[in-house]
Design a protein around this motif. Structure first.
Motif, PDB file in Angstrom:
ATOM      1  N   LEU A 132      -0.792  -8.564  -6.036  1.00 14.56           N
ATOM      2  CA  LEU A 132      -1.254  -8.939  -4.696  1.00 14.56           C
ATOM      3  C   LEU A 132      -0.217  -8.543  -3.640  1.00 14.56           C
ATOM      4  O   LEU A 132      -0.579  -8.031  -2.582  1.00 14.56           O
ATOM      5  CB  LEU A 132      -1.537 -10.443  -4.625  1.00 14.56           C
ATOM      6  CG  LEU A 132      -2.736 -10.931  -5.444  1.00 14.56           C
ATOM      7  CD1 LEU A 132      -2.808 -12.456  -5.431  1.00 14.56           C
ATOM      8  CD2 LEU A 132      -4.039 -10.316  -4.948  1.00 14.56           C
ATOM      9  N   ALA A 133       1.063  -8.751  -3.941  1.00 16.85           N
ATOM     10  CA  ALA A 133       2.122  -8.391  -2.996  1.00 16.85           C
ATOM     11  C   ALA A 133       2.190  -6.884  -2.769  1.00 16.85           C
ATOM     12  O   ALA A 133       2.607  -6.427  -1.709  1.00 16.85           O
ATOM     13  CB  ALA A 133       3.473  -8.904  -3.503  1.00 16.85           C
ATOM     14  N   ARG A 134       1.749  -6.097  -3.751  1.00 22.22           N
ATOM     15  CA  ARG A 134       1.781  -4.638  -3.636  1.00 22.22           C
ATOM     16  C   ARG A 134       0.464  -4.063  -3.122  1.00 22.22           C
ATOM     17  O   ARG A 134       0.263  -2.853  -3.148  1.00 22.22           O
ATOM     18  CB  ARG A 134       2.155  -4.018  -4.973  1.00 22.22           C
ATOM     19  CG  ARG A 134       3.630  -4.228  -5.267  1.00 22.22           C
ATOM     20  CD  ARG A 134       4.024  -3.543  -6.542  1.00 22.22           C
ATOM     21  NE  ARG A 134       5.465  -3.423  -6.594  1.00 22.22           N
ATOM     22  CZ  ARG A 134       6.140  -2.291  -6.507  1.00 22.22           C
ATOM     23  NH1 ARG A 134       5.503  -1.152  -6.385  1.00 22.22           N
ATOM     24  NH2 ARG A 134       7.443  -2.270  -6.553  1.00 22.22           N
ATOM     25  N   GLY A 135      -0.446  -4.918  -2.691  1.00 24.21           N
ATOM     26  CA  GLY A 135      -1.645  -4.442  -2.016  1.00 24.21           C
ATOM     27  C   GLY A 135      -2.890  -4.284  -2.864  1.00 24.21           C
ATOM     28  O   GLY A 135      -3.899  -3.785  -2.376  1.00 24.21           O
ATOM     29  N   LEU A 136      -2.856  -4.714  -4.114  1.00 20.31           N
ATOM     30  CA  LEU A 136      -4.061  -4.644  -4.924  1.00 20.31           C
ATOM     31  C   LEU A 136      -4.971  -5.812  -4.574  1.00 20.31           C
ATOM     32  O   LEU A 136      -4.503  -6.860  -4.107  1.00 20.31           O
ATOM     33  CB  LEU A 136      -3.711  -4.673  -6.418  1.00 20.31           C
ATOM     34  CG  LEU A 136      -3.305  -3.324  -6.997  1.00 20.31           C
ATOM     35  CD1 LEU A 136      -1.867  -3.001  -6.681  1.00 20.31           C
ATOM     36  CD2 LEU A 136      -3.511  -3.312  -8.490  1.00 20.31           C
TER      37      LEU A 136
END
Length: 170
Positions: A132-136
């Motif tokens: 989630l933090a990496r944009g998924l």
């Protein structure tokens, strides 16, 4: 990839990453293959960087941000190192690390030991959080996390592959 087996029965992070990526994001296998030429410490350094610098992989890390392979590799590497640190004296680990750098030897592959259900749950939580933090998307993060835990749980059961065993011949 190698067999991933060790005398302790653990699996290497790179082998688990390859298997999970092959299952949930086969389009990322070229990235995993490109990273295979580096030792684990170098891979983690490269995947953990942020910014727009161009990398020898042929693209900037901006393109890597929303991919499954970096998420899985970084979380499993962190978990494997944390578990190993709990077993090995930190001073001895630092000494070996310095000696490896002086002798220019690659670091040993990170191996995941046998994992408890609580440790599997923590790894799953970290995969979702990192994804989630990496944009998924949340759905994608959950899919990746489930694949990681399934792969690790299968390894714990003594079967490192998701395929069912061949039927016995009578």
């Amino acid at each position: 990839m190698g067999s991933g087996a060790t005398s302790a029965g653990g699996r290497t992070v790179r082998d688990v990453v390859h298997e999970v990526v092959a299952e949930v994001a086969p389009e990322e296998l070229p990235l995993v293959a490109a990273l295979a030429r580096f030792d684990d410490a170098t891979v983690v350094r490269r995947l953990g960087r942020t910014g727009g610098r161009r990398e020898p992989l042929g693209f900037g890390l901006g393109e890597v941000v929303a991919m499954a392979a970096p998420v899985v590799w970084l979380v499993l590497d962190e978990a494997g190192r944390r578990m190993a640190d709990a077993v090995v004296d930190a001073a001895a680990t630092r000494s070996r690390s310095v000696l490896r750098r002086v002798l220019r030897r690659p670091s040993a592959p990170v191996v995941l030991p046998a994992l408890s259900p609580e440790q599997l749950a923590e790894i799953r939580r970290r995969v979702v959080e990192t994804a989630l933090a990496r944009g998924l998307t949340a759905r994608r993060a959950e899919t990746i996390a489930d694949a990681v835990v399934a792969r690790l749980a299968l390894a714990e059961a003594g079967d490192g592959t998701p395929e069912s065993p061949a039927p016995e011949r009578g």
